[in-house]
Design an enzyme around this catalytic site. Structure first.
Site: not given
Length: 321
Positions: A138-140, A237
């Site tokens: 998962l992105d930060k 996104r």
């Protein structure tokens, strides 16, 4: 530091005709094709009980592969006592509810302070599993559910299950603008040619499919549920930005925030200061890698997203009076 690897898998029927090194690179995506080729040439790859030292040999499908290899680790990972919100654990897997601001894996500029560092502190034996058991990221600043393998057999199964789209991941997001109904974005994604930390929709990219449906409409925003059929970097996104409905707070793919007439100062302030992409992995469904029992987990929205939704609901209610 020398690390001993023992890996086992079965070649998929769909890989009929592929070179051995090519097939193994797909079955073990944590290792480069050049690395696998070295193992083959060094007699460290066994196919159906026989050592094979020719990378160009073709596979037929259903071969049993056993790899006994050694790798030099130039930068061994450091165990760190970082809190992990563990939703589920057994002998084979962990399911984690990741908070914002926590990077999954060490990389350039982030050599520690990651989930990986936390994992090898929490469960030291996981250092023997590729990437310390991490099979997806998962992105930060994306929150929510992640599955981690505690053993090599579990890791091998989960990687293959992801490749075959057998692990279901659902997300919730708050996006800018009104989306009337659900739909599908099926657009290939690749790395931006100049901004190397960004991704873009481009014909030369890898296939990417995102399904979405509307949970709730607001005056100028929409609460969505999204399901990934592929797992490209920044996929949700990028796809939402591509259809002109960027995620609220997205620092890379941001759109123009909207403030309809009579929007409260409280809501405007919340929108302006929402300093991460409003994206949360709410559901994870898979077959257990060893028992093959169907399993499913859910994670409630974090406080920042829940508060924003409450304000958007109040805004819509006040205007409708």
């Amino acid at each position: 530091m020398i690390k001993t690897l023992k890996l086992n898998t079965i070649v998929a029927e769909s890989q009929l005709g592929q070179r051995l090194d090519q097939a193994l690179a797909k079955l073990f995506p944590d290792y480069s094709r050049s690395c696998i080729k070295k193992w083959i040439l060094a007699d460290q790859v066994i196919v159906n009980g026989k050592k094979i030292n020719k990378p160009r040999n073709k596979v037929l499908g259903n071969e049993f592969i056993s790899i006994n290899a050694q790798m030099k680790e130039d930068n061994p990972w450091i165990p760190q006592a970082i809190f992990l919100d563990i939703v589920y654990e057994d002998n084979d897997i962990l399911v984690i509810n990741k908070p914002r601001s926590l990077i999954v894996h060490p990389g350039a500029g982030n050599i520690d302070g990651t989930i990986l560092n936390a994992l090898i502190h929490f469960y030291p034996a996981i250092i023997n599993v590729p990437r310390a058991g991490i099979v997806h990221r998962l992105d930060k600043n994306t929150t929510g559910l992640m599955v981690v393998a505690k053993t090599i057999p579990a890791h091998t199964y989960l990687v293959q299950a992801l490749q075959k789209h057998k692990i279901i991941r659902e997300y919730e997001a708050i996006v800018i603008g009104n989306i009337i109904s659900g739909g599908i974005v099926e657009k290939p994604i690749t790395r931006h040619p100049v901004k190397r930390t960004h991704m873009i929709v481009h014909l030369t990219g890898k296939p990417a499919i995102t399904h979405y449906r509307v949970i709730e409409h607001f005056r100028a925003y929409t609460h969505l549920q999204l399901c990934l059929k592929t797992g490209r970097t920044h996929q949700i996104r990028v796809h939402m930005s591509h259809i002109q409905h960027s995620l609220v707070g997205d620092p890379m793919y941001s759109g123009q925030l909207s403030y309809p007439k009579d929007t409260s100062d409280i809501l405007i302030n919340k929108l302006r200061n929402f300093n991460r992409q409003a994206l949360h992995a709410t559901m994870l469904r898979l077959l257990h890698p060893i028992s093959r029992i169907p399993m499913e987990w859910h994670a409630a929205l974090p406080e920042d997203m829940a508060t924003l939704i409450t304000l958007l609901q109040a805004d819509k209610k006040n205007i409708s009076k």
